[in-house]
Design a protein around this motif. Sequence first.
Motif, mmCIF file in Angstrom:
data_model
loop_
_atom_site.group_PDB
_atom_site.id
_atom_site.type_symbol
_atom_site.label_atom_id
_atom_site.label_comp_id
_atom_site.label_asym_id
_atom_site.label_seq_id
_atom_site.Cartn_x
_atom_site.Cartn_y
_atom_site.Cartn_z
ATOM 1 N N UNK A 1 -0.358 -1.289 11.536
ATOM 2 C CA UNK A 1 0.050 -0.115 10.762
ATOM 3 C C UNK A 1 0.004 -0.376 9.264
ATOM 4 N N UNK A 2 0.494 -1.531 8.852
ATOM 5 C CA UNK A 2 0.541 -1.817 7.418
ATOM 6 C C UNK A 2 -0.849 -1.842 6.797
ATOM 7 N N UNK A 3 -1.825 -2.378 7.525
ATOM 8 C CA UNK A 3 -3.190 -2.423 7.002
ATOM 9 C C UNK A 3 -3.750 -1.026 6.739
ATOM 10 N N UNK A 4 -3.155 -0.041 7.388
ATOM 11 C CA UNK A 4 -3.607 1.342 7.230
ATOM 12 C C UNK A 4 -2.646 2.172 6.388
ATOM 13 N N UNK B 1 0.839 -1.185 0.000
ATOM 14 C CA UNK B 1 0.000 0.000 0.000
ATOM 15 C C UNK B 1 0.878 1.239 0.000
ATOM 16 N N UNK B 2 0.316 2.346 -0.486
ATOM 17 C CA UNK B 2 1.048 3.606 -0.453
ATOM 18 C C UNK B 2 1.245 4.027 0.999
ATOM 19 N N UNK C 1 7.544 -7.314 3.647
ATOM 20 C CA UNK C 1 7.917 -6.636 2.406
ATOM 21 C C UNK C 1 7.368 -5.217 2.402
ATOM 22 N N UNK C 2 7.700 -4.494 3.464
ATOM 23 C CA UNK C 2 7.142 -3.171 3.714
ATOM 24 C C UNK C 2 8.177 -2.371 4.488
ATOM 25 N N UNK C 3 8.246 -1.070 4.239
ATOM 26 C CA UNK C 3 9.306 -0.252 4.840
ATOM 27 C C UNK C 3 8.822 0.429 6.106
#
Length: 223
Positions: A116-119, A4-5, A156-158
Amino acid sequence: MECKIMNKEKAVVVFSGGQDSTTCLFWAKKKFKEIIAVSFDYNQKHILELECAKDICKKYEIEHHTLDLGLLNQLAPNSLTRTDIEVDKESPDEGVPNSFVDGRNMLFLTFVAVFAKQRGISYIVTGVSESDFSGYPDCRDVFIKSINVTLNLAMDYQFEIYTPLMWINKAQTWKMAYDLGVLDVVKEETLTCYNGIKGNGCGDCPACKLRKNGYLEFKKLYK
């Protein structure tokens, strides 16, 4: 995997309702346009800390969520969750204090990262400190750096984990609250005491002694 962005104006704060996390909450409130506080119910003896967290967020209009982590109590018996285990008054010569909860910060940060990633949020704030870590290995900077890398790889997310208190002591933490304009909030509305007493606490447990000594040093050095 397509991510996600990332929203660079929002952050998630690991929030217990205690001195350190409340100071970090207001630090994040100043740094980011929007914050979300996440607390954890791991069957801690003093449910009042979750009530403190909820009340602070409601009063200062911060979105707040409490996640269930009750399994941690079953897996890692300790003095913060078991009524039959008395909190160590002093740190042991060897090993960790019995108030240390195995895996707690690792699980907190993992669940907060999923949240957090889900948002679409990449920034996470936590109040751990190596200067005042009380013998807890999961408050060390090397651990935070390690789990930051692990979370990035696992999802796979920063993510970027902020630790505003990492290299400062309790007196400097009080000074940060003062500079943020929330000294009275932290002093009167938070719960740090291992015996579940709000504000100044019982005065006898390790958390209260650390908090009180830091406050006295803060008053001496900065006021």
